[in-house]
Design a protein around this motif. Structure first.
Motif, mmCIF file in Angstrom:
data_model
loop_
_atom_site.group_PDB
_atom_site.id
_atom_site.type_symbol
_atom_site.label_atom_id
_atom_site.label_comp_id
_atom_site.label_asym_id
_atom_site.label_seq_id
_atom_site.Cartn_x
_atom_site.Cartn_y
_atom_site.Cartn_z
ATOM 1 N N SER A 1 -15.389 -1.960 -4.340
ATOM 2 C CA SER A 1 -14.648 -1.108 -3.415
ATOM 3 C C SER A 1 -13.353 -1.736 -2.925
ATOM 4 C CB SER A 1 -15.538 -0.786 -2.220
ATOM 5 O OG SER A 1 -15.896 -1.988 -1.583
ATOM 6 N N LEU A 2 -12.913 -2.835 -3.525
ATOM 7 C CA LEU A 2 -11.675 -3.456 -3.064
ATOM 8 C C LEU A 2 -10.487 -2.553 -3.369
ATOM 9 C CD1 LEU A 2 -12.076 -7.159 -4.229
ATOM 10 C CD2 LEU A 2 -12.646 -6.166 -2.051
ATOM 11 N N VAL A 3 -9.522 -2.502 -2.426
ATOM 12 C CA VAL A 3 -8.339 -1.686 -2.705
ATOM 13 C C VAL A 3 -7.568 -2.280 -3.880
ATOM 14 C CG1 VAL A 3 -8.026 -0.708 -0.418
ATOM 15 C CG2 VAL A 3 -7.045 -2.916 -0.935
ATOM 16 N N ALA A 4 -7.743 -3.587 -4.123
ATOM 17 C CA ALA A 4 -6.984 -4.227 -5.200
ATOM 18 C C ALA A 4 -7.291 -3.614 -6.560
ATOM 19 C CB ALA A 4 -7.294 -5.716 -5.239
ATOM 20 N N SER B 1 -7.533 -0.567 -7.360
ATOM 21 C CA SER B 1 -6.606 0.533 -7.631
ATOM 22 C C SER B 1 -5.203 0.018 -7.934
ATOM 23 C CB SER B 1 -6.547 1.479 -6.442
ATOM 24 O OG SER B 1 -7.814 2.006 -6.215
ATOM 25 N N TYR B 2 -4.842 -1.105 -7.313
ATOM 26 C CA TYR B 2 -3.536 -1.681 -7.633
ATOM 27 C C TYR B 2 -3.500 -2.104 -9.099
ATOM 28 C CZ TYR B 2 -2.909 -2.248 -2.550
ATOM 29 O OH TYR B 2 -2.792 -2.050 -1.203
ATOM 30 N N VAL C 1 -3.262 4.432 -7.480
ATOM 31 C CA VAL C 1 -3.321 4.685 -6.046
ATOM 32 C C VAL C 1 -3.083 6.152 -5.734
ATOM 33 C CG1 VAL C 1 -2.100 4.274 -3.895
ATOM 34 C CG2 VAL C 1 -2.746 2.358 -5.335
ATOM 35 N N SER C 2 -2.059 6.727 -6.341
ATOM 36 C CA SER C 2 -1.757 8.118 -6.009
ATOM 37 C C SER C 2 -2.002 9.057 -7.193
ATOM 38 C CB SER C 2 -0.315 8.245 -5.527
ATOM 39 O OG SER C 2 0.554 7.801 -6.518
ATOM 40 N N GLU D 1 2.730 5.224 -11.886
ATOM 41 C CA GLU D 1 3.226 5.379 -10.504
ATOM 42 C C GLU D 1 4.084 4.188 -10.098
ATOM 43 O OE1 GLU D 1 -0.237 5.542 -8.102
ATOM 44 O OE2 GLU D 1 -0.744 3.453 -8.445
ATOM 45 N N ASN D 2 3.920 3.082 -10.800
ATOM 46 C CA ASN D 2 4.681 1.880 -10.469
ATOM 47 C C ASN D 2 4.945 1.137 -11.759
ATOM 48 O OD1 ASN D 2 4.472 -1.145 -10.197
ATOM 49 N ND2 ASN D 2 4.815 -0.611 -8.081
ATOM 50 N N ASP E 1 6.029 -3.372 -3.734
ATOM 51 C CA ASP E 1 5.980 -1.912 -3.722
ATOM 52 C C ASP E 1 4.866 -1.380 -2.828
ATOM 53 O OD1 ASP E 1 6.430 0.685 -4.179
ATOM 54 O OD2 ASP E 1 6.222 0.629 -6.347
ATOM 55 N N TYR E 2 3.603 -1.631 -3.197
ATOM 56 C CA TYR E 2 2.509 -1.060 -2.411
ATOM 57 C C TYR E 2 2.541 -1.548 -0.966
ATOM 58 C CZ TYR E 2 0.471 0.357 -6.873
ATOM 59 O OH TYR E 2 0.256 0.921 -8.085
ATOM 60 N N ARG E 3 2.804 -2.844 -0.793
ATOM 61 C CA ARG E 3 2.834 -3.380 0.563
ATOM 62 C C ARG E 3 4.206 -3.972 0.873
ATOM 63 N NH1 ARG E 3 -2.211 -3.768 2.948
ATOM 64 N NH2 ARG E 3 -1.273 -5.135 4.437
ATOM 65 N N GLN F 1 10.087 3.981 0.358
ATOM 66 C CA GLN F 1 9.501 4.669 -0.790
ATOM 67 C C GLN F 1 10.410 4.514 -1.999
ATOM 68 O OE1 GLN F 1 8.194 8.546 0.117
ATOM 69 N NE2 GLN F 1 7.123 8.820 -1.830
ATOM 70 N N ASN F 2 9.787 4.452 -3.172
ATOM 71 C CA ASN F 2 10.560 4.284 -4.400
ATOM 72 C C ASN F 2 11.314 5.582 -4.704
ATOM 73 O OD1 ASN F 2 11.557 3.718 -6.880
ATOM 74 N ND2 ASN F 2 9.607 3.028 -7.744
ATOM 75 N N GLY G 1 6.292 3.688 2.399
ATOM 76 C CA GLY G 1 6.376 3.460 0.958
ATOM 77 C C GLY G 1 5.774 4.580 0.145
ATOM 78 N N GLY G 2 5.304 5.627 0.793
ATOM 79 C CA GLY G 2 4.770 6.763 0.050
ATOM 80 C C GLY G 2 3.360 6.562 -0.453
ATOM 81 N N TRP G 3 2.722 5.423 -0.147
ATOM 82 C CA TRP G 3 1.339 5.196 -0.590
ATOM 83 C C TRP G 3 0.411 5.524 0.553
ATOM 84 C CZ3 TRP G 3 2.115 4.752 -5.449
ATOM 85 C CH2 TRP G 3 3.204 4.026 -5.948
ATOM 86 N N PHE H 1 -4.309 2.148 0.767
ATOM 87 C CA PHE H 1 -3.586 1.337 -0.222
ATOM 88 C C PHE H 1 -2.235 0.899 0.311
ATOM 89 C CE2 PHE H 1 -6.485 4.196 -2.377
ATOM 90 C CZ PHE H 1 -7.299 3.263 -2.976
ATOM 91 N N GLY H 2 -1.550 1.836 0.956
ATOM 92 C CA GLY H 2 -0.280 1.453 1.553
ATOM 93 C C GLY H 2 -0.499 1.110 3.020
ATOM 94 N N ILE H 3 0.608 0.780 3.682
ATOM 95 C CA ILE H 3 0.538 0.475 5.108
ATOM 96 C C ILE H 3 0.865 1.755 5.863
ATOM 97 C CG2 ILE H 3 1.686 -0.825 6.922
ATOM 98 C CD1 ILE H 3 2.164 -2.953 4.683
ATOM 99 N N TYR I 1 -11.597 -8.542 4.294
ATOM 100 C CA TYR I 1 -11.210 -7.988 2.987
ATOM 101 C C TYR I 1 -12.282 -8.253 1.944
ATOM 102 C CZ TYR I 1 -8.644 -6.725 -1.122
ATOM 103 O OH TYR I 1 -8.286 -6.120 -2.285
ATOM 104 N N LEU J 1 -15.370 -5.829 3.114
ATOM 105 C CA LEU J 1 -15.222 -4.373 3.108
ATOM 106 C C LEU J 1 -14.189 -3.881 2.104
ATOM 107 C CD1 LEU J 1 -15.367 -3.738 6.946
ATOM 108 C CD2 LEU J 1 -17.150 -3.329 5.279
ATOM 109 N N GLY J 2 -13.340 -4.771 1.592
ATOM 110 C CA GLY J 2 -12.397 -4.373 0.562
ATOM 111 C C GLY J 2 -11.227 -3.559 1.050
ATOM 112 N N THR J 3 -10.946 -3.607 2.329
ATOM 113 C CA THR J 3 -9.806 -2.854 2.841
ATOM 114 C C THR J 3 -9.217 -3.572 4.038
ATOM 115 O OG1 THR J 3 -9.105 -0.777 3.806
ATOM 116 C CG2 THR J 3 -11.348 -1.446 4.254
#
Lengths: 247, 504
Positions: free
Chosen positions: A37-40, A42-43, A48-49, A64-65, A77-79, A199-200, B60-62, B66-68, B177, B180-182
């Protein structure tokens, strides 16, 4: 007595950490067997989108990137907002040093030796090329704006040591300022053209090409310049100033 | 609502441009810095005025996690507005008194305000860390820019504990992180109860170390007196009224939403009664702060310790976590911010003009220039919480929430009331000394127009909040509802809506 107390605190803390990490109670632990379940994740799959593509290969244009370097895609980009913060931290350090050091009244630089004089111009040439390569290829290969910028700053220091006139920080300050302005400006362009800060707005490009992931590339170029200028100006400040000045 | 990012982006932009403008037009650049702060106050007011409930804004549109993201709700809106006003007034005071001539000072103040706005609005745990770092680094340099012997000492005394605490915070983030992975605060909040209990306690401990350090809570507040005394008065004011307010806000947000899962009542993490621990150190902080203030002769140190005591009281209120205690805590924080700002700026001006930093040397100052005595008196009344002044309503609501708690509530109520008496004692001692006739002739203290403007506005706010708390009540009363329970307008709900949208 103080030392014994400090030791006691450290021991208690150590036991606490040990208990926390090897907690046998039910629930999610710090080292899960399967970290799905790590967000990484998806990176990594650039999902992600949009839905994760079945395969990511060089030359893909629908991603997307577009950064081939995954770390860079996360950092810039993402962060990217975090990276704006990191750049600001460095800026604050440089500004703080400028605030409480004062100019040395009689400053005589030490004269450089022959080795420095002869070899530095040659070395600096390669250092600058490597440094600019590192930050211009940040979206493709390991590295990026921060290490590239630090390399450039090292070149500047060497140059200053070999020429040995007192370094002037004005030039670096102006460069740093321009780079900072353009970072925020790019963010604002994203806000007003696409509706979200940073945003890109330039498109992803083809994965793996030198001219791809435009936003990452431009931001890393700016960061490289900014880091190089900031570190150089810090060194120039230290060079000219002494401790204890308040105004 | 996505324009809220301007509160962070614009001061950063201006700060980045200041090395350039500072070289070309040094005078203009300071005015630009001040105008930026004015813009902050207006824009924060605009955002607050337009807030109807919690809204999440992506960067950033995410989409989160995933994004902030930034989250605007009534709580962050109110706190950001107060912080922006505090910084505007303090820096205006500093600029008009001609103390700091270097453009770097104003540059760092802009970075400080940008980071405070970031701390307030961000919805991401790591982003919060980045902004705490920026706030810390600008603060170290700003303290060191003071001119007395304690300045660099105070900065160092703040730097070392704050850096250690940052490491703890980072460890906490890493553990969250990997578990919980987030890093998104709202998402962590909805799954934090599934973390193993001892691990959850350790995470809470690591994160709160940094937050409580900035919130001036015992035993993390050893930096407070020296830093406050060493810093220029305007910076001490920003510390007490801005940084402490923002950290109190983070404490509330992390404590109630994340660690307690928005349930209300005493904060619990796993099997550990974190709320009771916080309640305990809050009570200790009140006692320690007020006694230290009582024993202090240096006016700025005295004000610093009085802040410590007040923050302890607010922590007690937050740890209880009921609707009325959260409301009371926020009200107390806000009224303390305004009152302490007035006290610090007035005291700073007197110290600057007379060069006397101990209250025992202030004999007779108010005889020659009575308005300063009146300003100190009104500020003191605001902090102590005398009826008709702003501090009253906060303390009133806090006491109202502690008396119903049974035995420990009784202790807390007694302590808060006793602390008010002690506060009254040392503040009236200060004001009384100012009005005494001294043996030596005291020079008349003069202030410029800017100071009178700032102080009269602050007096107006303190009295207005005291007479009619209704002017901000409407918004403050909605805050507990957005934090506790799962109301449709709540913080976690607002972000989760976006999460669902992202997983079509």
């Amino acid at each position: 007595m103080n030392k014994v107390a400090a030791l006691g605190v450290i021991v208690i803390l150590g036991i606490f950490i040990q208990m926390a990490l090897h907690d046998s109670n039910p629930g999610k632990g710090a080292f899960p067997e399967k970290s799905s379940s790590l967000v990484a994740d998806s990176y990594l799959t650039k999902s992600v989108s949009q839905k994760a593509p079945a395969e990511i290969s060089p030359g893909d244009t629908k991603l997307e990137n577009g950064a081939a370097n995954v770390v860079t895609s996360v950092v810039v980009d993402y962060r990217g907002f975090d990276t704006l913060g990191e750049v600001t931290i460095l800026f604050a350090v440089a500004a703080g040093i400028g605030l409480f050091l004062k100019k040395r009244p009689h400053f005589k630089p030490r004269q450089p030796g022959t080795i420095l004089k002869t070899l530095v111009p040659l070395a600096v040439f390669f250092i600058f090329i490597t440094g600019s390569y590192v930050f211009l290829h940040g979206h493709l290969t390991p590295g990026g704006g921060f290490p590239g910028g630090a390399m450039m700053a090292a070149g500047v220091v060497l140059l200053a040591l070999s020429i040995r006139k007192s370094m002037r920080s004005v030039f670096f300050k102006i460069l740093e300022s321009l780079a900072g302005i353009s970072f925020v400006a790019i963010g604002l362009i994203g806000l007003y053209t696409k509706g979200s800060f940073l945003q890109n707005f330039l498109g992803a490009g083809a994965l793996g090409n030198l001219y791809s992931a435009w936003l990452v590339m431009i931001l890393y170029f700016i960061i490289g310049i900014k880091v190089a200028a900031e570190l150089s100006s810090v060194i120039a400040d230290f060079d000219q100033m002494e401790e204890g000045g308040k105004q | 609502m996505n324009q809220v990012i301007l509160l962070i982006a614009i001061p950063l932009l201006v700060a980045f441009s200041m090395p350039l403008t500072g070289k070309l037009f040094p005078r203009v650049s300071k005015v630009i810095a001040l105008l930026t702060l004015l813009f902050e106050a207006i824009w924060a007011g605009f955002i607050l005025f337009n807030t109807k409930g919690a809204v999440s804004v992506v960067i950033g549109g995410w989409l989160p996690p995933f994004g902030i993201n930034l989250v605007v709700d009534h709580l962050s809106g109110v706190v950001a507005f107060v912080v922006s006003i505090v910084v505007l007034f303090s820096i205006f005071f500093q600029l008009s008194s001609g103390l700091s001539k270097k453009p770097n000072f104003y540059m760092l103040s802009l970075l400080l305000v940008a980071s405070l706005m970031g701390i307030i609005f961000t919805g991401d745990l790591f982003n919060l860390f980045v902004f705490f770092e920026i706030a810390g680094i600008s603060a170290y340099s700003l303290i060191a820019s003071g001119k007395n012997s304690n300045s660099s000492n105070g900065a160092l005394g703040y730097l070392i504990p704050a850096s250690v605490a940052s490491v703890f915070y980072l460890v906490g983030i890493a553990l969250i992180y990997s578990t919980l992975g987030t890093l998104n605060i709202a998402q962590i909040a909805s799954s934090f109860s599934s973390v193993k209990p001892i691990l959850a306690t350790f995470i809470a401990f690591s994160l709160l170390t940094l937050v409580l350090l900035e919130f001036e809570i015992v035993p993390f507040n050893s930096w407070v007196p020296r830093a406050y005394q060493g810093a220029p008065s305007s910076i001490s004011a920003i510390f007490s009224s801005g940084l402490a307010l923002a950290s109190g806000y983070v404490m509330l947000r992390l404590g109630v939403i994340v660690f307690n899962g928005g349930q209300g009542g005493f904060i619990r993490t796993g099997s550990f009664e974190l709320g009771h621990a916080l309640f305990g150190i809050g009570v200790i902080t009140v006692i320690a702060g007020e006694i230290a203030a009582l024993a202090q002769k240096d006016v700025k140190k005295m004000l610093a310790f009085s802040s410590v005591g007040q923050m302890g009281m607010v922590l007690v209120a937050f740890s209880i976590g009921t609707h009325s205690s959260i409301y009371g805590g926020i009200f107390a924080l806000i009224s303390h911010s305004f009152a302490k700002l007035l006290l610090f700026l007035t005291a700073g001006l007197i110290i600057m003009k007379t060069g006397k930093s101990k209250y025992t040397q202030w004999t007779g100052i108010a005889r020659c220039s009575p308005l300063f005595g009146v300003l100190m008196l009104i500020g003191s009344l605001g902090v102590i919480g005398i009826p008709l002044f702003s501090g009253f309503w906060g303390k009133f609501a806090i006491i109202g929430s502690t008396v119903v708690l049974g035995k420990i509530g009784f202790i807390a109520t007694t302590l808060i009331l006793a602390a008010s008496v002690v506060e009254g004692f040392y503040f009236f001692r200060l004001v009384h000394t100012m009005f005494e006739t001294g043996e030596e002739k005291v020079p008349k203290v003069k202030a410029n127009f800017a100071f009178w403007l700032i102080s009269s506005l602050l007096v107006a706010v303190i009295v207005a909040l005291g007479l009619r708390p209704g002017i901000i009540d409407g918004r403050l009363k909605k805050i507990p509802g957005e934090l506790i329970g799962n109301a449709e307008s709540g913080y976690v709900q607002a972000v989760n809506k976006q999460l669902k949208g992202s997983k079509k």
